[in-house]
Write a protein that holds these residues in place. Structure first.
Motif, PDB file in Angstrom:
ATOM      1  N   THR A 108      95.039 -20.102  54.505  1.00  0.00           N
ATOM      2  CA  THR A 108      95.083 -21.429  54.531  1.00  0.00           C
ATOM      3  C   THR A 108      93.665 -21.715  53.438  1.00  0.00           C
ATOM      4  N   HIS A 109      92.893 -20.626  53.410  1.00  0.00           N
ATOM      5  CA  HIS A 109      91.578 -20.780  52.625  1.00  0.00           C
ATOM      6  C   HIS A 109      90.589 -21.418  53.591  1.00  0.00           C
ATOM      7  N   ILE A 110      90.831 -21.440  54.829  1.00  0.00           N
ATOM      8  CA  ILE A 110      89.832 -22.204  55.603  1.00  0.00           C
ATOM      9  C   ILE A 110      89.599 -21.295  56.930  1.00  0.00           C
ATOM     10  N   CYS A 111      88.200 -21.079  56.954  1.00  0.00           N
ATOM     11  CA  CYS A 111      87.661 -20.276  58.287  1.00  0.00           C
ATOM     12  C   CYS A 111      88.001 -20.701  59.560  1.00  0.00           C
ATOM     13  N   CYS A 112      88.449 -19.825  60.525  1.00  0.00           N
ATOM     14  CA  CYS A 112      88.865 -20.329  61.675  1.00  0.00           C
ATOM     15  C   CYS A 112      88.203 -19.155  62.636  1.00  0.00           C
ATOM     16  N   ASP A 113      87.799 -19.604  63.788  1.00  0.00           N
ATOM     17  CA  ASP A 113      87.366 -18.785  64.816  1.00  0.00           C
ATOM     18  C   ASP A 113      87.600 -19.344  66.205  1.00  0.00           C
ATOM     19  N   ARG A 114      88.770 -19.158  66.955  1.00  0.00           N
ATOM     20  CA  ARG A 114      88.943 -19.805  68.042  1.00  0.00           C
ATOM     21  C   ARG A 114      89.789 -18.904  68.964  1.00  0.00           C
ATOM     22  N   THR A 115      89.855 -19.213  70.294  1.00  0.00           N
ATOM     23  CA  THR A 115      90.496 -18.600  71.318  1.00  0.00           C
ATOM     24  C   THR A 115      91.270 -19.615  71.851  1.00  0.00           C
ATOM     25  N   GLU A 116      92.426 -19.089  72.013  1.00  0.00           N
ATOM     26  CA  GLU A 116      93.541 -19.972  73.059  1.00  0.00           C
ATOM     27  C   GLU A 116      94.508 -19.201  73.708  1.00  0.00           C
ATOM     28  N   CYS A 117      94.777 -19.380  74.884  1.00  0.00           N
ATOM     29  CA  CYS A 117      95.678 -18.578  75.753  1.00  0.00           C
ATOM     30  C   CYS A 117      95.255 -17.070  75.572  1.00  0.00           C
ATOM     31  N   GLY A 118      93.886 -16.829  75.712  1.00  0.00           N
ATOM     32  CA  GLY A 118      93.623 -15.537  75.623  1.00  0.00           C
ATOM     33  C   GLY A 118      93.367 -14.729  74.561  1.00  0.00           C
ATOM     34  N   VAL A 119      94.075 -15.355  73.190  1.00  0.00           N
ATOM     35  CA  VAL A 119      93.986 -14.717  72.046  1.00  0.00           C
ATOM     36  C   VAL A 119      93.037 -15.356  71.130  1.00  0.00           C
ATOM     37  N   HIS A 120      92.130 -14.462  70.418  1.00  0.00           N
ATOM     38  CA  HIS A 120      90.868 -14.625  69.694  1.00  0.00           C
ATOM     39  C   HIS A 120      91.590 -14.612  68.158  1.00  0.00           C
ATOM     40  N   MET A 121      91.876 -15.779  67.446  1.00  0.00           N
ATOM     41  CA  MET A 121      92.217 -16.233  66.244  1.00  0.00           C
ATOM     42  C   MET A 121      91.442 -16.199  65.220  1.00  0.00           C
ATOM     43  N   ILE A 122      91.394 -15.295  64.195  1.00  0.00           N
ATOM     44  CA  ILE A 122      90.271 -15.231  63.008  1.00  0.00           C
ATOM     45  C   ILE A 122      90.918 -15.507  61.723  1.00  0.00           C
ATOM     46  N   ASN A 123      90.466 -16.432  60.903  1.00  0.00           N
ATOM     47  CA  ASN A 123      90.879 -16.521  59.692  1.00  0.00           C
ATOM     48  C   ASN A 123      89.556 -16.459  59.055  1.00  0.00           C
ATOM     49  N   PRO A 124      89.324 -15.321  57.999  1.00  0.00           N
ATOM     50  CA  PRO A 124      88.123 -14.936  57.402  1.00  0.00           C
ATOM     51  C   PRO A 124      87.706 -16.123  56.442  1.00  0.00           C
ATOM     52  N   GLY A 125      88.761 -17.105  55.981  1.00  0.00           N
ATOM     53  CA  GLY A 125      88.335 -18.107  54.787  1.00  0.00           C
ATOM     54  C   GLY A 125      89.105 -17.084  53.546  1.00  0.00           C
ATOM     55  N   ALA A 126      88.778 -17.636  52.459  1.00  0.00           N
ATOM     56  CA  ALA A 126      89.185 -17.080  51.088  1.00  0.00           C
ATOM     57  C   ALA A 126      88.093 -16.459  50.306  1.00  0.00           C
ATOM     58  N   LEU A 127      88.321 -15.058  50.294  1.00  0.00           N
ATOM     59  CA  LEU A 127      87.320 -14.363  49.342  1.00  0.00           C
ATOM     60  C   LEU A 127      87.112 -15.066  47.831  1.00  0.00           C
ATOM     61  N   CYS A 128      88.205 -15.401  47.061  1.00  0.00           N
ATOM     62  CA  CYS A 128      88.072 -16.214  46.066  1.00  0.00           C
ATOM     63  C   CYS A 128      87.140 -17.702  46.164  1.00  0.00           C
TER      64      CYS A 128
END
Length: 157
Positions: free
Chosen positions: A111-131
Protein backbone atom coordinates in the motif's frame (compact mmCIF):
# COMPACT_ATOMS: atom_id res chain seq x y z
CA UNK A 1 15.79 -7.79 22.98
CA UNK A 2 15.55 -8.42 19.26
CA UNK A 3 15.76 -5.68 16.62
CA UNK A 4 14.50 -5.91 13.04
CA UNK A 5 14.71 -3.57 10.08
CA UNK A 6 11.63 -4.00 7.90
CA UNK A 7 11.54 -2.68 4.32
CA UNK A 8 9.06 -2.91 1.47
CA UNK A 9 8.55 -1.43 -1.98
CA UNK A 10 12.08 -0.43 -2.97
CA UNK A 11 11.07 0.01 -6.64
CA UNK A 12 14.66 0.53 -7.86
CA UNK A 13 15.54 3.11 -5.18
CA UNK A 14 18.85 1.36 -4.57
CA UNK A 15 20.43 4.57 -3.24
CA UNK A 16 18.22 4.53 -0.14
CA UNK A 17 18.62 0.76 0.24
CA UNK A 18 22.42 1.03 0.15
CA UNK A 19 22.34 3.87 2.70
CA UNK A 20 20.33 1.60 5.03
CA UNK A 21 22.92 -1.19 4.95
CA UNK A 22 24.82 -0.03 8.09
CA UNK A 23 21.53 0.06 10.03
CA UNK A 24 20.43 -3.30 8.62
CA UNK A 25 23.77 -4.86 9.56
CA UNK A 26 23.52 -3.70 13.18
CA UNK A 27 20.05 -5.26 13.56
CA UNK A 28 19.27 -8.89 14.38
CA UNK A 29 17.13 -9.51 11.28
CA UNK A 30 16.31 -7.88 7.95
CA UNK A 31 12.74 -8.41 6.69
CA UNK A 32 11.86 -7.50 3.09
CA UNK A 33 8.15 -7.46 2.20
CA UNK A 34 8.44 -7.43 -1.60
CA UNK A 35 8.54 -5.14 -4.65
CA UNK A 36 12.19 -4.60 -5.36
CA UNK A 37 13.46 -8.11 -4.82
CA UNK A 38 16.07 -7.70 -7.57
CA UNK A 39 17.37 -4.60 -5.78
CA UNK A 40 17.69 -6.52 -2.51
CA UNK A 41 19.36 -9.45 -4.28
CA UNK A 42 21.97 -7.07 -5.76
CA UNK A 43 23.08 -6.00 -2.25
CA UNK A 44 22.52 -9.30 -0.44
CA UNK A 45 26.25 -10.00 -0.25
CA UNK A 46 26.65 -6.84 1.83
CA UNK A 47 23.93 -7.92 4.30
CA UNK A 48 25.51 -9.67 7.26
CA UNK A 49 22.41 -10.52 9.31
CA UNK A 50 19.73 -13.19 8.73
CA UNK A 51 17.13 -12.00 6.27
CA UNK A 52 13.77 -13.10 4.98
CA UNK A 53 12.42 -11.92 1.63
CA UNK A 54 9.07 -12.42 -0.06
CA UNK A 55 8.10 -11.36 -3.52
CA UNK A 56 5.63 -8.65 -4.38
CA UNK A 57 3.32 -8.08 -7.31
CA UNK A 58 6.16 -6.34 -9.24
CA UNK A 59 8.76 -9.05 -8.61
CA UNK A 60 8.89 -11.28 -11.67
CA UNK A 61 11.08 -14.22 -12.71
CA UNK A 62 11.79 -15.37 -9.19
CA UNK A 63 11.29 -18.55 -7.24
CA UNK A 64 10.95 -16.63 -3.96
CA UNK A 65 7.65 -17.33 -2.15
CA UNK A 66 4.75 -14.89 -1.75
CA UNK A 67 4.77 -15.36 2.02
CA UNK A 68 6.83 -16.81 4.83
CA UNK A 69 6.44 -17.75 8.49
CA UNK A 70 9.44 -16.96 10.66
CA UNK A 71 10.42 -17.10 14.31
CA UNK A 72 11.46 -13.75 15.78
CA UNK A 73 12.81 -14.02 19.30
CA UNK A 74 10.39 -16.82 20.10
CA UNK A 75 7.41 -15.16 18.38
CA UNK A 76 5.89 -16.49 15.15
CA UNK A 77 5.65 -13.86 12.39
CA UNK A 78 3.90 -13.88 9.02
CA UNK A 79 5.64 -12.00 6.18
CA UNK A 80 3.93 -11.10 2.91
CA UNK A 81 3.72 -8.31 0.37
CA UNK A 82 -0.02 -8.21 0.89
CA UNK A 83 -1.37 -7.96 -2.65
CA UNK A 84 -2.77 -11.50 -2.44
CA UNK A 85 -4.50 -10.62 0.85
CA UNK A 86 -6.39 -7.52 -0.30
CA UNK A 87 -4.43 -5.00 1.78
CA UNK A 88 -5.57 -2.09 -0.40
CA UNK A 89 -9.05 -2.72 1.03
CA UNK A 90 -7.86 -3.28 4.62
CA UNK A 91 -5.92 -5.66 6.83
CA UNK A 92 -8.58 -8.38 7.29
CA UNK A 93 -6.86 -10.76 4.85
CA UNK A 94 -3.44 -10.41 6.47
CA UNK A 95 -5.02 -10.78 9.90
CA UNK A 96 -6.83 -13.98 8.88
CA UNK A 97 -3.66 -15.42 7.33
CA UNK A 98 -1.59 -14.62 10.44
CA UNK A 99 -4.22 -16.11 12.76
CA UNK A 100 -4.50 -19.29 10.66
CA UNK A 101 -0.72 -19.72 10.97
CA UNK A 102 -0.77 -18.97 14.71
CA UNK A 103 1.40 -15.87 14.20
CA UNK A 104 1.21 -12.89 16.53
CA UNK A 105 3.26 -10.60 14.24
CA UNK A 106 2.51 -9.79 10.59
CA UNK A 107 4.68 -7.75 8.23
CA UNK A 108 3.32 -6.57 4.88
CA UNK A 109 3.74 -3.86 2.25
CA UNK A 110 2.05 -3.04 -1.09
CA UNK A 111 0.00 0.00 0.00
CA UNK A 112 3.00 2.33 0.52
CA UNK A 113 1.22 3.42 3.73
CA UNK A 114 2.81 2.96 7.16
CA UNK A 115 0.75 0.81 9.51
CA UNK A 116 1.26 -0.19 13.13
CA UNK A 117 -1.81 -1.73 14.74
CA UNK A 118 -2.85 -4.71 16.77
CA UNK A 119 -6.08 -6.61 16.25
CA UNK A 120 -7.15 -9.97 17.69
CA UNK A 121 -3.70 -10.36 19.22
CA UNK A 122 -1.83 -9.87 15.92
CA UNK A 123 0.56 -6.92 15.67
CA UNK A 124 0.42 -5.85 11.99
CA UNK A 125 3.21 -3.68 10.61
CA UNK A 126 3.60 -2.11 7.19
CA UNK A 127 6.92 -0.23 6.97
CA UNK A 128 5.68 2.05 4.21
CA UNK A 129 7.58 2.28 0.93
CA UNK A 130 11.34 2.72 0.87
CA UNK A 131 10.98 4.42 -2.54
CA UNK A 132 9.07 7.13 -0.62
CA UNK A 133 11.71 7.11 2.14
CA UNK A 134 9.96 4.97 4.76
CA UNK A 135 11.03 1.85 6.63
CA UNK A 136 10.38 0.42 10.10
CA UNK A 137 12.57 -0.45 13.05
CA UNK A 138 10.89 -3.08 15.22
CA UNK A 139 12.22 -3.89 18.68
CA UNK A 140 10.82 -6.53 21.00
CA UNK A 141 11.46 -8.84 23.89
CA UNK A 142 9.97 -11.90 22.22
CA UNK A 143 6.49 -11.16 23.51
CA UNK A 144 5.90 -7.44 22.99
CA UNK A 145 7.15 -5.51 19.96
CA UNK A 146 7.31 -1.77 19.32
CA UNK A 147 7.42 -0.32 15.83
CA UNK A 148 9.06 2.96 14.94
CA UNK A 149 8.56 4.22 11.40
CA UNK A 150 11.60 6.09 10.10
CA UNK A 151 12.28 8.31 7.13
CA UNK A 152 15.45 8.44 5.05
CA UNK A 153 15.94 11.31 2.58
CA UNK A 154 16.70 10.59 -1.03
CA UNK A 155 19.19 12.50 -3.10
CA UNK A 156 17.84 15.15 -5.47
CA UNK A 157 18.91 14.44 -9.03
Amino acid sequence: MVRLIVVSDVHRDTERLERLLPLINTSDYFVFCGDGLNDVMRVRGAITVPMVCVRGNNDFDTCICDSADINVGGTRAFVTHGHRYGVRQGTDGVLAAALSRECSLAFFGHTHICCDRTECGVHMINPGALCDGYYAEVIGDGTTFKCKHEYIDGFDT
